[in-house]
Write a protein that holds these residues in place. Sequence first.
Motif, PDB file in Angstrom:
ATOM      1  N   LEU A  55       0.821  -1.212   0.000  1.00  0.00           N
ATOM      2  CA  LEU A  55       0.000   0.000   0.000  1.00  0.00           C
ATOM      3  C   LEU A  55       0.852   1.259   0.000  1.00  0.00           C
ATOM      4  CD1 LEU A  55      -3.005  -0.703   2.382  1.00  0.00           C
ATOM      5  CD2 LEU A  55      -3.124   0.166   0.053  1.00  0.00           C
ATOM      6  N   SER A  56       1.937   1.229   0.754  1.00  0.00           N
ATOM      7  CA  SER A  56       2.768   2.430   0.857  1.00  0.00           C
ATOM      8  C   SER A  56       3.505   2.732  -0.443  1.00  0.00           C
ATOM      9  CB  SER A  56       3.757   2.314   2.019  1.00  0.00           C
ATOM     10  OG  SER A  56       4.745   1.357   1.731  1.00  0.00           O
ATOM     11  N   ILE A  57       3.774   1.705  -1.262  1.00  0.00           N
ATOM     12  CA  ILE A  57       4.475   1.968  -2.519  1.00  0.00           C
ATOM     13  C   ILE A  57       3.523   2.099  -3.700  1.00  0.00           C
ATOM     14  CG2 ILE A  57       6.629   0.901  -1.766  1.00  0.00           C
ATOM     15  CD1 ILE A  57       5.900  -1.568  -3.368  1.00  0.00           C
ATOM     16  N   ALA A  58       2.262   1.743  -3.495  1.00  0.00           N
ATOM     17  CA  ALA A  58       1.279   1.885  -4.572  1.00  0.00           C
ATOM     18  C   ALA A  58       0.931   3.351  -4.730  1.00  0.00           C
ATOM     19  CB  ALA A  58       0.026   1.074  -4.253  1.00  0.00           C
ATOM     20  N   HIS A  65      -6.664   2.258  -8.567  1.00  0.00           N
ATOM     21  CA  HIS A  65      -7.580   2.483  -7.449  1.00  0.00           C
ATOM     22  C   HIS A  65      -8.228   1.186  -6.981  1.00  0.00           C
ATOM     23  CE1 HIS A  65      -7.180   6.787  -7.391  1.00  0.00           C
ATOM     24  NE2 HIS A  65      -7.320   6.812  -8.708  1.00  0.00           N
ATOM     25  N   GLU A  66      -8.571   0.306  -7.914  1.00  0.00           N
ATOM     26  CA  GLU A  66      -9.191  -0.963  -7.533  1.00  0.00           C
ATOM     27  C   GLU A  66      -8.218  -1.812  -6.723  1.00  0.00           C
ATOM     28  OE1 GLU A  66     -11.226  -4.952  -9.479  1.00  0.00           O
ATOM     29  OE2 GLU A  66     -10.873  -3.209 -10.759  1.00  0.00           O
ATOM     30  N   LEU A  67      -6.957  -1.862  -7.147  1.00  0.00           N
ATOM     31  CA  LEU A  67      -5.946  -2.618  -6.409  1.00  0.00           C
ATOM     32  C   LEU A  67      -5.766  -2.042  -5.011  1.00  0.00           C
ATOM     33  CD1 LEU A  67      -3.650  -4.677  -6.092  1.00  0.00           C
ATOM     34  CD2 LEU A  67      -2.140  -2.995  -7.177  1.00  0.00           C
ATOM     35  N   ILE A  68      -5.671  -0.733  -4.912  1.00  0.00           N
ATOM     36  CA  ILE A  68      -5.495  -0.090  -3.603  1.00  0.00           C
ATOM     37  C   ILE A  68      -6.686  -0.389  -2.701  1.00  0.00           C
ATOM     38  CG2 ILE A  68      -5.383   2.161  -2.453  1.00  0.00           C
ATOM     39  CD1 ILE A  68      -3.627   3.098  -4.836  1.00  0.00           C
ATOM     40  N   ASN A  69      -7.877  -0.334  -3.241  1.00  0.00           N
ATOM     41  CA  ASN A  69      -9.067  -0.647  -2.445  1.00  0.00           C
ATOM     42  C   ASN A  69      -9.069  -2.101  -1.988  1.00  0.00           C
ATOM     43  OD1 ASN A  69     -10.033   1.956  -2.613  1.00  0.00           O
ATOM     44  ND2 ASN A  69     -11.295   1.535  -4.411  1.00  0.00           N
ATOM     45  N   ARG A  70      -8.627  -3.003  -2.847  1.00  0.00           N
ATOM     46  CA  ARG A  70      -8.559  -4.422  -2.453  1.00  0.00           C
ATOM     47  C   ARG A  70      -7.504  -4.638  -1.380  1.00  0.00           C
ATOM     48  NH1 ARG A  70      -9.214  -7.993  -7.973  1.00  0.00           N
ATOM     49  NH2 ARG A  70     -11.346  -7.362  -8.418  1.00  0.00           N
TER      50      ARG A  70
END
Length: 86
Positions: A55-58, A65-70
């Motif tokens: 999450l910190s490197i995304a 956004h979908e990956l971060i939400n998952r």
Amino acid sequence: MRSVLNKGILARYQLREIVNILNNLLTTTENVYPFLQGLTDTSLASLEDVVNTCLSIASPKEGTHELINRLKALVSTIKAIRTTKA
């Protein structure tokens, strides 16, 4: 990231296997909760650290956004399971 991989049961896995585990957890809606419940607290903590690192490197670029939400949903699930085990 290396310090995360050096502790807990996840230390036995290669980075590619950890990526596969994360991919499966992020794309599979069934059996995720029981899988996570089967992990020890140390393993859950290690997995939580790995997901938080991701999450910190995304970066919130278009299409991520979908990956971060998952990832956020996975962290929330891990935290909930760790709380119930404590």
